[in-house]
Scaffold this active site. Structure first.
Site, PDB file in Angstrom:
ATOM      1  N   CYS A   1      41.749 -27.096  42.784  1.00 53.96           N
ATOM      2  CA  CYS A   1      40.406 -26.934  43.088  1.00 53.96           C
ATOM      3  C   CYS A   1      39.758 -28.255  43.680  1.00 53.96           C
ATOM      4  CB  CYS A   1      39.420 -26.581  41.593  1.00 53.96           C
ATOM      5  SG  CYS A   1      39.665 -27.917  40.489  1.00 53.96           S
TER       6      CYS A   1
ATOM      7  N   GLU B   1      33.905 -24.677  35.373  1.00 59.29           N
ATOM      8  CA  GLU B   1      34.502 -25.475  36.321  1.00 59.29           C
ATOM      9  C   GLU B   1      35.017 -24.501  37.345  1.00 59.29           C
ATOM     10  OE1 GLU B   1      34.507 -28.610  36.360  1.00 59.29           O
ATOM     11  OE2 GLU B   1      33.307 -28.962  34.386  1.00 59.29           O
TER      12      GLU B   1
END
Length: 583
Positions: free
Chosen positions: A350, A315
């Protein structure tokens, strides 16, 4: 010689803290300290014996090895001075020396993996009852220790209590609740169709746990991004080790204590530490590694995993664009952009909006609305706002400051720009039309800086996005249905949201993950269960229906029949059984 970034201090305790941290990172015992020499810098002077006494109280070692080390810290000041610590073997120190705390090394990591595998082999983690008991324990942990969790997040990031609850605590509780509700259904084998070639038969897909898995989490959402993957590993029936981020030390320490207190230590463990501890863990053979962080470290994780053919979920991040058309509801759009940028850890996320693309004509209206929206949400004195998180560390502050002060962009600031290094605060800052080759547009910002890039036509934004690595998320604000469809079909990204930001992470029926540079694999909801499961194909047959056509000798009649069976046409099969064919 080791060199680290160092800022001017007015207290020798800070100097000594740096020393302790560096020495604690060494894998071999260092020699005992003979003397501590501190060169004066700025207006600071240190008395040798007092500093030595304070330092040896913090960190002291026994060793028979002769060794000398010099640590040099460049100072952020007009005069480059240095702090030098000289170490050498001596038997005449007038202080009591203690053993250095043992470092978690490859041997410790190997033992940890063996213990987790032994626990997994007992089959207890595979049972529905064990999985439910651990999920209920996590749920109980979050409820009972919510205050402690919020306090740790504030220590690490000055994260507002509201943000801590919404984006960390509530997200973990929601994941537990869904897993407890759906687990029995997730664990059931999935029925699969069979073919004429295997008649009579039945088939199913069985989800089985992988074994001992490793979760390496990150610092920006240090609680939820640690616990949610662990929930996925537990629901799938694995033994799991969690390595939280050392950049969020308060949360890391709390997670270690809470897991010890609430969860089954034989199958769920926490390893604290930094690069050395992570490296030791990555040297081991795991059945899966789940990593959240930067693409740079993602490559390191993937390289280490390849040695053992260990599958990974990465991720990562990327530059998440937000395209804003001129036909939008401007007030709603601005509120949602602010929520997807500065309400997300002050841009340290993110999935936060990394840059905006809009038309030259619409940009002035958008900038003015963003300025007013920022003041409405955070006040006119942005440095004093209690609703904005601080930058996580001095290193990250310096990185962001470097992006702001770059000669290509420093004069492009149209909103904000204030900063406070002492408090690690940077105000929401907007840039207009920075060059495409500037650092601001070449690397993920991960902070409160927001460039706005203008184009002649909003449709041109698609080519601009596609010229960069695939982002984790792409956002579009428009009422134009044709543009929506074109955007969805033409832009490749891990996820996508139309007319809002970040809310897709709250929808557990959607997979969350990246593509290309932004990652591989996905999780959330059942996708977390699947991420930590092996999908085993199982075909069931009885001893009846054992046709001789599959066995030698291969006669022309058998060949006709097998062709008919493999082609799947019932009429051809009947013809073949009668000795006829279409020819």
């Amino acid at each position: 010689m080791w060199s680290l970034p160092f800022h001017p201090v007015t207290d020798t305790n800070q100097v000594l803290w740096w020393c302790r941290e560096i020495f604690a990172a060494q894998t071999e015992a260092l020699p005992i300290m003979r003397s501590l020499c501190v060169e004066p810098f700025q207006n600071i002077s240190v008395v040798d014996t007092g500093a030595r006494r304070a330092f040896t109280h913090c960190s002291s070692w026994k060793t028979n090895h002769k060794h000398e080390a010099v640590l040099s810290f460049p100072l952020s000041s007009p005069f480059r001075k240095s702090l030098c610590i000289c170490l050498s073997s001596s038997a005449n120190l007038p202080v009591m020396m203690e053993e250095k705390k043992q470092t978690f090394d490859a041997n410790e990591a190997d033992l940890l993996v063996k213990e987790l595998n032994e626990s997994f082999r007992t089959r207890k983690t595979k049972s529905y009852e064990w999985r439910v008991s651990q999920l209920k324990s996590i749920e109980k942990m979050v409820v009972e220790r919510e205050k402690d969790i919020s306090e740790a997040l504030y220590k690490d990031l000055s994260k507002p209590e509201y943000e801590a609850f919404v984006s960390e605590i509530a997200m973990v509780k929601s994941s537990c609740e869904e897993a407890l509700k759906e687990l029995k259904q997730w664990m059931k084998p999935e029925k699969a169709k069979t073919s004429m070639a295997t008649y009579p038969s039945s088939a199913e897909i069985v989800s089985e746990p992988l074994g001992a898995v490793l979760v390496i989490s990150t610092w920006n959402y240090p609680f939820s991004l640690s616990v949610k993957p662990v929930i996925g590993a537990i629901t799938a029936g694995n033994a799991v080790a969690l390595k939280p981020s050392e950049i969020a030390p308060a949360t890391s320490s709390l997670l270690s204590k809470l897991f010890e207190e609430y969860l089954d230590r034989s199958a769920v463990r926490v390893v604290e530490g930094g690069v050395l501890e992570t490296t030791a863990l990555l040297e081991q053979k795991w059945d899966k590694i789940f990593y959240t962080g930067s693409p740079r470290v993602g490559r390191i994780v993937m390289t280490a995993a390849a040695k053992h053919l260990t599958p990974v979920v990465l991720e990562l991040g990327g530059k998440c664009p937000a395209v804003i058309d001129s036909d939008v509801d401007l007030q709603v759009t601005v509120r949602r952009i602010i929520a997807g940028k500065w309400q997300l850890n002050n841009g340290q996320a993110c999935i936060s909006v990394d840059y905006i693309i809009t038309t030259k004509e619409f940009a002035p209206k958008l900038i003015d609305a963003l300025r007013k929206g920022i003041e409405e949400f955070f006040g006119t004195d942005l440095m004093e706002s209690k609703d904005i998180s601080r930058i996580v560390s001095s290193n990250h502050f310096s990185r962001l400051e470097s992006l702001m002060d770059n000669y290509k962009v420093f004069n492009k600031i149209v909103v904000g720009g204030q900063r406070n290094q002492k408090n690690l605060k940077i105000a929401p800052t907007i840039f207009l039309d920075v060059p495409g080759d500037s650092q601001l547009m070449q690397e993920e910002i991960f902070g409160p800086l927001l460039p706005i890039i203008t184009v002649e036509n909003v449709e041109d934004s698609i080519d601009l996005i596609n010229s960069k690595p695939k982002p984790l998320t792409a956002y579009l604000f428009t009422n134009n249905e044709k543009l929506k469809n074109n955007f969805v079909q033409s832009v490749s990204s891990g996820g996508m949201v139309i007319n809002d930001t970040v809310l897709h992470v709250t929808v557990s029926s959607l997979p969350f993950g990246g593509v290309g540079e932004s990652g591989m694999g996905s999780y959330h909801g059942k996708f977390s269960f699947d991420a930590f499961s092996h999908k085993k194909a199982v075909l069931y047959r009885s001893f009846s229906g054992d046709a001789s056509v599959r066995y030698p000798p291969y006669t022309p009649e058998k060949q006709k029949l097998i062709r008919a069976v493999m082609n799947g046409g019932i009429f051809d099969i009947i013809l073949a059984l009668m000795g006829w064919s279409r020819d």
